[in-house]
Design an enzyme around this catalytic site. Structure first.
Site: not given
Ligand code: AOF
Ligand code: ZN
Length: 402
Positions: A339, A161, A59, A203
């Protein structure tokens, strides 16, 4: 950038937001992928997405350079705008400040710091908010984020696969390649998307894989190896590249000690002395050797003791979750896969199927271990999808343990 977008529905704009969000794939973990589109008079006047972990949210990226022209505009975002001061200021602040009139939200956030409060704040400021545009797609795009937020455990996807007759290799062990280039390119994308990649020591011994991401501009996943007894070959490519690619070895000191003190190990060292010099003889030396190579040793209790000890995968997942690993692509052999399935740590399956047959009762299959006795009790998948990659197909779906 100004674009003509007349005659579009909220779903169309949300689809654009989702496409933008996907550009953050592999870059934002453990945060969600978020995209945002700002529309006024039938035109997209701004857009943005969350580009990297710790960076501005979608945003803010969309609105930051906007002036008065966004006043009264509609904003589309696949996840509820946040209202908390995190690494960056709350998104609700900039939406209010820029005088957005309506906000279309794909799905609500589950982060307890947001969870509905973002929408509440916007409404309290007279902004019209509509929630649930393409909700299912929006939830699916961030299935890892939702699962990790709710459980603090990594979202694990089991990937394998196999041939049409259910084999992951020929009887001889030859397995290059089961699927074609298109399917394998998609696996590279999965390695970029998932934060970690997990395999068993079998692996490593059999294929000497790198378990890296070879996609252009891709990011290497953290390599996690289940090596209960610390049997990893010291000259394996994993060990040799551990300084550049984060590598975690999950092991159990008691089981390893029993192994290092055993005749088998002594014999193995003696047998190998000529060809592979320098393998540490004692467990302590081996630990030190691996640590100097840059490998993180993670002690895990046993789920099963005996001659074929098994690690407690639930415990391991908790530890990895605490380390910020939100997702793991499990590329295990049959035993590790079994597992993981039995302990219910797997959340999704990607089964690639190649239209060819190799036969053989001894040819390995993707999930071995002890089977479920009744078909009725099979672990089922929900929300299954089928994709084509060249001649191969991929069947994917979420595990349903209920
Ligand atoms: C994001 N990107 O575009 C939106 C998020 O770690 P912060 O402070 O950047 O906050 C992360 C939190 O913000 C995330 O857990 C989610 O709840 C909210 N939205 N986060 O990284 C974004 N819109
Ligand atoms: Zn945000």
């Amino acid at each position: 950038m100004m674009m003509k977008q007349n005659g579009k529905t909220p779903e169309d704009y949300m689809r654009m937001a989702l496409d933008l969000a996907r550009k953050g794939e592999g870059q934002v973990s453990p945060n969600p992928m978020v995209g945002c589109v700002v529309v006024k008079g039938g035109q997209v006047i701004a857009e943005g997405y969350h580009q990297r972990y710790g960076g501005f949210h979608a945003e803010r990226n969309a609105l930051i350079y906007c002036g008065e022209e966004v006043e009264g505009a509609d904003l589309y975002v696949n996840l509820e705008p946040c209202c908390h001061q995190g690494k960056t200021p709350p998104c609700t602040d900039i939406i209010i400040e820029k005088k957005i009139a309506r906000v279309y939200v794909g799905c609500l956030d589950v982060n307890p710091r947001v969870a509905g409060k973002g929408v509440e704040i916007l409404r309290a400021h007279g902004i019209q908010v509509e929630v649930g545009i393409l909700e299912e797609e929006c939830r699916k795009l961030n299935e890892v984020f939702f699962y990790y937020m709710a459980n603090k455990l990594p979202f694990v996807a089991m990937k394998y696969a196999m041939t049409l007759d259910g084999k992951i290799a020929c009887e001889t062990g030859d397995s290059k390649w089961v699927t074609g280039t298109e399917a394998r390119a998609y696996v590279q994308r999965l390695r970029n998307r998932y934060r970690g990649i997990m395999a068993g020591i079998g692996t490593v011994q059999a294929d000497d894989p790198l378990l890296n991401c070879r996609m252009k501009n891709g990011r290497n996943p953290v390599r996690i190896l289940c090596d209960t007894r610390l049997r990893i070959p010291t000259d394996s490519r994993i060990v040799q590249t551990a300084a550049e690619i984060e590598t975690i070895l999950a092991w159990n000191p008691k089981a390893a000690n029993t192994y290092y003190e055993s005749e088998t190990y002594r014999e193995e060292i003696l047998r190998k002395k000529g060809s592979s010099k320098g393998r540490p003889e004692s467990l302590q030396e081996m630990q030190k050797f691996l640590e100097t190579k840059g490998i993180t040793l993670l002690e895990v209790p046993l789920k099963k003791e005996g001659t074929m000890p098994e690690l407690d995968l639930r415990f391991l997942m908790q530890q990895l979750g605490e380390r910020g690993i939100d997702s793991i692509l499990l590329e295990g052999g049959g035993m590790l896969n079994a597992s993981a399935l039995q302990e219910h740590v797997v959340q999704r399956v990607y089964a690639f199927v190649a239209p060819k047959l190799v036969a053989g009762a001894d040819a390995k299959s993707p999930v071995e271990g002890v089977g479920i006795p009744r078909m009725e009790d099979a672990v089922k998948l929900r929300e299954t999808e089928v994709f084509s990659f060249g001649k191969d197909i991929c069947i994917t779906g979420r595990m349903d343990y209920s």
